[in-house]
Design a protein around this motif. Structure first.
Motif, mmCIF file in Angstrom:
data_model
loop_
_atom_site.group_PDB
_atom_site.id
_atom_site.type_symbol
_atom_site.label_atom_id
_atom_site.label_comp_id
_atom_site.label_asym_id
_atom_site.label_seq_id
_atom_site.Cartn_x
_atom_site.Cartn_y
_atom_site.Cartn_z
ATOM 1 N N LEU A 160 4.615 5.155 21.191
ATOM 2 C CA LEU A 160 4.781 6.270 20.252
ATOM 3 C C LEU A 160 5.795 5.933 19.172
ATOM 4 C CD1 LEU A 160 4.782 9.383 22.602
ATOM 5 C CD2 LEU A 160 2.939 8.536 21.142
ATOM 6 N N ILE A 161 6.858 5.241 19.556
ATOM 7 C CA ILE A 161 7.877 4.838 18.583
ATOM 8 C C ILE A 161 7.274 3.860 17.575
ATOM 9 C CG2 ILE A 161 10.049 3.564 18.330
ATOM 10 C CD1 ILE A 161 10.830 4.811 21.094
ATOM 11 N N LEU A 162 6.416 2.956 18.033
ATOM 12 C CA LEU A 162 5.804 1.969 17.142
ATOM 13 C C LEU A 162 4.745 2.574 16.227
ATOM 14 C CD1 LEU A 162 5.539 -1.027 19.615
ATOM 15 C CD2 LEU A 162 7.004 -0.879 17.598
ATOM 16 N N ILE A 163 4.163 3.689 16.634
ATOM 17 C CA ILE A 163 3.138 4.332 15.802
ATOM 18 C C ILE A 163 3.739 4.843 14.496
ATOM 19 C CG2 ILE A 163 1.671 6.387 15.643
ATOM 20 C CD1 ILE A 163 0.868 5.886 18.546
ATOM 21 N N LEU A 164 4.971 5.313 14.528
ATOM 22 C CA LEU A 164 5.578 5.889 13.321
ATOM 23 C C LEU A 164 5.693 4.895 12.176
ATOM 24 C CD1 LEU A 164 8.282 8.144 14.992
ATOM 25 C CD2 LEU A 164 6.107 8.844 13.973
ATOM 26 N N PRO A 165 6.302 3.715 12.354
ATOM 27 C CA PRO A 165 6.338 2.775 11.225
ATOM 28 C C PRO A 165 4.958 2.246 10.850
ATOM 29 C CG PRO A 165 7.320 1.781 13.171
ATOM 30 C CD PRO A 165 7.067 3.218 13.490
ATOM 31 N N LEU A 166 4.061 2.147 11.827
ATOM 32 C CA LEU A 166 2.697 1.700 11.511
ATOM 33 C C LEU A 166 1.994 2.730 10.627
ATOM 34 C CD1 LEU A 166 1.646 0.222 14.960
ATOM 35 C CD2 LEU A 166 2.050 -1.058 12.840
ATOM 36 N N ALA A 167 2.198 4.009 10.927
ATOM 37 C CA ALA A 167 1.600 5.070 10.097
ATOM 38 C C ALA A 167 2.186 5.040 8.690
ATOM 39 C CB ALA A 167 1.828 6.433 10.744
ATOM 40 N N LEU A 168 3.476 4.781 8.583
ATOM 41 C CA LEU A 168 4.114 4.678 7.267
ATOM 42 C C LEU A 168 3.518 3.529 6.463
ATOM 43 C CD1 LEU A 168 6.350 5.443 5.231
ATOM 44 C CD2 LEU A 168 7.816 3.821 6.448
ATOM 45 N N ILE A 169 3.349 2.383 7.108
ATOM 46 C CA ILE A 169 2.763 1.217 6.417
ATOM 47 C C ILE A 169 1.320 1.522 5.999
ATOM 48 C CG2 ILE A 169 1.987 -1.164 6.735
ATOM 49 C CD1 ILE A 169 4.485 -1.515 8.582
ATOM 50 N N ALA A 170 0.539 2.107 6.911
ATOM 51 C CA ALA A 170 -0.859 2.420 6.599
ATOM 52 C C ALA A 170 -0.941 3.368 5.408
ATOM 53 C CB ALA A 170 -1.542 3.036 7.813
ATOM 54 N N TRP A 171 -0.066 4.361 5.356
ATOM 55 C CA TRP A 171 -0.102 5.325 4.256
ATOM 56 C C TRP A 171 0.390 4.696 2.955
ATOM 57 C CZ3 TRP A 171 3.720 7.550 1.212
ATOM 58 C CH2 TRP A 171 3.283 8.594 0.394
ATOM 59 N N ALA A 172 1.507 3.975 3.028
ATOM 60 C CA ALA A 172 2.094 3.403 1.813
ATOM 61 C C ALA A 172 1.233 2.298 1.215
ATOM 62 C CB ALA A 172 3.495 2.874 2.109
ATOM 63 N N ARG A 173 0.494 1.603 2.040
ATOM 64 C CA ARG A 173 -0.351 0.496 1.571
ATOM 65 C C ARG A 173 -1.831 0.878 1.499
ATOM 66 N NH1 ARG A 173 3.718 -2.336 -0.461
ATOM 67 N NH2 ARG A 173 4.940 -3.483 1.052
ATOM 68 N N ARG A 174 -2.125 2.158 1.449
ATOM 69 C CA ARG A 174 -3.530 2.603 1.443
ATOM 70 C C ARG A 174 -4.312 2.094 0.243
ATOM 71 N NH1 ARG A 174 -0.145 6.566 -0.009
ATOM 72 N NH2 ARG A 174 -0.621 7.818 -1.840
ATOM 73 N N ASP A 175 -3.629 1.802 -0.853
ATOM 74 C CA ASP A 175 -4.313 1.234 -2.009
ATOM 75 C C ASP A 175 -4.876 -0.148 -1.690
ATOM 76 O OD1 ASP A 175 -1.595 0.416 -1.830
ATOM 77 O OD2 ASP A 175 -1.696 -0.375 -3.868
ATOM 78 N N ARG A 176 -4.258 -0.830 -0.748
ATOM 79 C CA ARG A 176 -4.757 -2.150 -0.336
ATOM 80 C C ARG A 176 -6.101 -2.028 0.379
ATOM 81 N NH1 ARG A 176 -0.146 -5.617 -0.618
ATOM 82 N NH2 ARG A 176 0.926 -4.794 -2.424
ATOM 83 N N THR A 177 -6.302 -0.935 1.093
ATOM 84 C CA THR A 177 -7.585 -0.714 1.759
ATOM 85 C C THR A 177 -8.683 -0.564 0.714
ATOM 86 O OG1 THR A 177 -6.451 0.378 3.586
ATOM 87 C CG2 THR A 177 -8.817 0.742 3.413
ATOM 88 N N THR A 178 -8.385 0.150 -0.353
ATOM 89 C CA THR A 178 -9.349 0.306 -1.447
ATOM 90 C C THR A 178 -9.679 -1.050 -2.055
ATOM 91 O OG1 THR A 178 -8.374 2.457 -1.906
ATOM 92 C CG2 THR A 178 -9.808 1.538 -3.592
ATOM 93 N N GLU A 179 -8.652 -1.872 -2.269
ATOM 94 C CA GLU A 179 -8.874 -3.231 -2.795
ATOM 95 C C GLU A 179 -9.750 -4.043 -1.849
ATOM 96 O OE1 GLU A 179 -5.496 -5.638 -4.056
ATOM 97 O OE2 GLU A 179 -4.356 -3.775 -4.231
ATOM 98 N N LEU A 180 -9.469 -3.933 -0.557
ATOM 99 C CA LEU A 180 -10.228 -4.677 0.449
ATOM 100 C C LEU A 180 -11.689 -4.259 0.458
ATOM 101 C CD1 LEU A 180 -10.225 -6.727 2.783
ATOM 102 C CD2 LEU A 180 -9.627 -4.833 4.309
ATOM 103 N N VAL A 181 -11.937 -2.951 0.370
ATOM 104 C CA VAL A 181 -13.316 -2.455 0.343
ATOM 105 C C VAL A 181 -14.040 -2.973 -0.892
ATOM 106 C CG1 VAL A 181 -14.727 -0.365 0.089
ATOM 107 C CG2 VAL A 181 -12.877 -0.431 1.766
ATOM 108 N N ARG A 182 -13.364 -2.946 -2.050
ATOM 109 C CA ARG A 182 -13.979 -3.481 -3.271
ATOM 110 C C ARG A 182 -14.279 -4.964 -3.136
ATOM 111 N NH1 ARG A 182 -9.932 -2.096 -7.367
ATOM 112 N NH2 ARG A 182 -9.373 -0.202 -6.306
ATOM 113 N N TRP A 183 -13.361 -5.711 -2.554
ATOM 114 C CA TRP A 183 -13.546 -7.148 -2.365
ATOM 115 C C TRP A 183 -14.735 -7.425 -1.439
ATOM 116 C CZ3 TRP A 183 -13.190 -10.554 1.808
ATOM 117 C CH2 TRP A 183 -13.150 -11.911 1.462
ATOM 118 N N VAL A 184 -14.834 -6.665 -0.353
ATOM 119 C CA VAL A 184 -15.956 -6.859 0.591
ATOM 120 C C VAL A 184 -17.280 -6.507 -0.079
ATOM 121 C CG1 VAL A 184 -16.979 -5.977 2.731
ATOM 122 C CG2 VAL A 184 -14.567 -6.579 2.672
#
Length: 151
Positions: free
Chosen positions: A123-147
């Motif tokens: 549970l403690i590790l989920i918090l920073p992982l959620a922060l990274i996932a949210w803050a870097r969500r634009d990278r997911t969009t880039e990845l989808v475009r690249w794929v």
């Protein structure tokens, strides 16, 4: 003074506040990058490595679960892949989501099967992982475009 003229004091204060926001944004990006590095190294070395080298403590835990060495190596490989992917800018958000899902599974197993002292760790590790996932969500969009370009 005409309506289109902007007083010098307003320009100076606007420039100062923009500079302050820029500095805070830069500091946040550096902190987020440092967090990704720390978590990536944690997952690769502290979490995955004992499983991949079949350290006795990891082997014993997976034997207790009834998953044996196959489960241990599988979880270790997923943690290693996730930890390394956190260090790749294009994959960082997806890696954080995947590791977060893995931590949800670890929490459920800890609560229902293991009843161990480390039930809060996932549970403690989920918090920073959620922060990274949210803050870097634009990278997911880039990845989808690249794929999509590759398909």
């Amino acid at each position: 003074m005409s309506e289109t003229a902007v007083p010098v004091t307003t320009l100076a204060s606007t420039s100062a506040s923009a500079s302050s926001l820029n500095t805070r944004g830069r500091g946040a990006r550096i902190s987020l990058g440092a967090l990704q590095i720390v978590l990536g190294l944690f997952y690769a070395f502290a979490s995955a490595l004992p499983k991949l080298i079949a350290h006795p403590s990891a082997a014993e835990a997976f034997d207790k679960l009834g998953w044996g060495s196959t489960g241990m190596y599988l979880i270790g490989a997923l943690e290693l892949a996730g930890g390394l992917a956190l260090l790749v800018p294009l994959l960082s958000s997806v890696a954080a989501v995947a590791l977060g899902a893995l931590m949800v599974g670890a929490f459920v197993v800890n609560v229902t099967v293991v009843h161990g002292p480390y039930v809060a760790t996932p549970l403690i590790l989920i918090l920073p992982l959620a922060l990274i996932a949210w803050a870097r969500r634009d990278r997911t969009t880039e990845l989808v475009r690249w794929v999509r370009r590759r398909v």
